[in-house]
Scaffold this active site. Sequence first.
Site, short mmCIF file in Angstrom:
data_model
loop_
_atom_site.label_atom_id
_atom_site.label_comp_id
_atom_site.label_asym_id
_atom_site.label_seq_id
_atom_site.Cartn_x
_atom_site.Cartn_y
_atom_site.Cartn_z
N PRO A 1 0.82 -1.21 0.00
CA PRO A 1 0.00 0.00 0.00
C PRO A 1 0.85 1.27 0.00
CG PRO A 1 0.11 -0.90 2.21
CD PRO A 1 0.83 -1.88 1.32
N GLY A 2 0.40 2.27 -0.70
CA GLY A 2 1.06 3.57 -0.69
C GLY A 2 0.05 4.62 -0.26
N ARG B 1 -0.95 16.27 -9.31
CA ARG B 1 -2.11 15.41 -9.57
C ARG B 1 -3.26 16.11 -10.31
NH1 ARG B 1 -4.86 13.33 -6.18
NH2 ARG B 1 -5.13 11.31 -7.16
N TYR C 1 -3.85 14.20 -13.78
CA TYR C 1 -5.02 13.29 -13.84
C TYR C 1 -6.34 14.02 -13.72
CZ TYR C 1 -1.41 10.25 -11.58
OH TYR C 1 -0.28 9.59 -11.19
N CYS D 1 3.57 29.00 -15.91
CA CYS D 1 3.13 29.42 -17.23
C CYS D 1 2.59 28.24 -18.04
CB CYS D 1 4.28 30.12 -17.95
SG CYS D 1 4.88 31.49 -16.96
N GLU D 2 1.50 27.70 -17.58
CA GLU D 2 0.79 26.60 -18.25
C GLU D 2 -0.67 26.74 -17.86
OE1 GLU D 2 2.06 23.76 -19.92
OE2 GLU D 2 4.19 24.15 -19.53
N TYR E 1 1.72 10.97 -3.49
CA TYR E 1 1.97 11.44 -4.85
C TYR E 1 1.90 12.97 -4.92
CZ TYR E 1 1.27 6.49 -5.46
OH TYR E 1 1.36 5.13 -5.32
#
Length: 415
Positions: free
Chosen positions: A275-276, A313, A317, A343-344, A371
């Site tokens: 598990p993480g 994240r 995603y 700048c995105e 994460y």
Amino acid sequence: MTHYFHYQQDQLFAENVALADIAEKFGTPCYVYSRAALTDAYRQFADALSAREHLICFSVKSNSNLAILNLFARLGAGFDIVSGGELQRVLAAGAAANKVVFSGVGKTEAEMRLALDAGIWCFNVESSAELDRLNEVAGQMGKIAPISLRVNPDVDAKTHPYISTGLKQNKFGIAYAEALTLYRKAAGMAHLRVTGMDCHIGSQLTEISPFIAAAEKVLVLVDQLAHEGVKLEHLDLGGGLGIRYDDETPPSIAEYAQALLGALQGRSEKLIVEPGRVLVGNAGVLLTRVEYLKPGEEKHFAIVDAAMNDLMRPALYDAYHAIQPVNRSPAVAQKYEVVGPICETGDFLGHARELALDQGSLLALMSAGAYGMSMSSNYNTRPRAAEVMVDGSHMHLIRERETVAQLFAGEKIIA
Ligand SMILES: *Cc1c(COP(=O)(O)O)cnc(C)c1O
């Protein structure tokens, strides 16, 4: 939000420490973890599996800070690593090498040597070519490498495609139909010892059924091997249990563990899990400050000092993180696009969030323990955030904020 992060008189706390005090002392952006939340999640897992021999191998890639690895090591955890770098981290954190499993599709010779030297518990091998290489490297070193094959059970984890790993079309593991052939090959190799079987079908799973479907498929192979005289010592059923970010209703750790124990009833193999997210995800938040409010014609923007380089994240995603004010205000809330300075256009942390904000307000991005920091980068030459561990009324700096000088220390200007 776990109860380890809670409001006291409209002030958000981690355990007994006000997040505003952490921001004051260490600045923002800053990851904050609750030691009690980490410990509690680990203990829930260990208690739920106590009825059988088991090893909980924390997935290092979900959060690899040494203090967190050390905490889990002291609680008895093993570790699931995916690189030589992660091996060096867990050893530096005080982990026992013989509690380490090594996953990943691209292990280099150097990484294999490092792991053989350290004496890890098992290599989770993901291809026929990797078997050949490992056999050769172990032979050169005069060692025997303990192996399991990571079998791809072709089960739909019903999660985001980027974190689904157990389908035929994924790069991970060995095709179910080829697994027995490869096990026979491995059993005949001089410098390998077949010790287990492994599968990991994806991350952020919110249902139990794919885990059980995968376990059942894998067990058919285990029995077939036993029939042929190859007796396995352990079964590694991977990680992947999801957490609540928004309105998901994943099974509890206890329910998940019960289901695994049920599937393994009457069997003697040691159970390994990896598990993480479920151990760290809800034990951490990312603290950030509003730099500017920018009202627009269609949308209002809250530009904060954390960005996609700190927490990838949402950009990667389209993941949801709850955003809570550190000081709850009675002012009227309005909808904000919470964005970083990068700048995105993909640099957003939350869409259409109802918040009452001023310039300088502090916000907490919840469920950021997994994460988060481990996926962070230096894009836009942004030093990575500080990390703080709260323990009761104490705050400990567990990673200093990076400096800009560190960022280009290895770079060279040519003549
Ligand atoms: C990422 C990973 C895990 C952990 O997954 P979580 O969803 O964080 O539990 C376990 N095993 C392997 C092989 C992985 O790649």
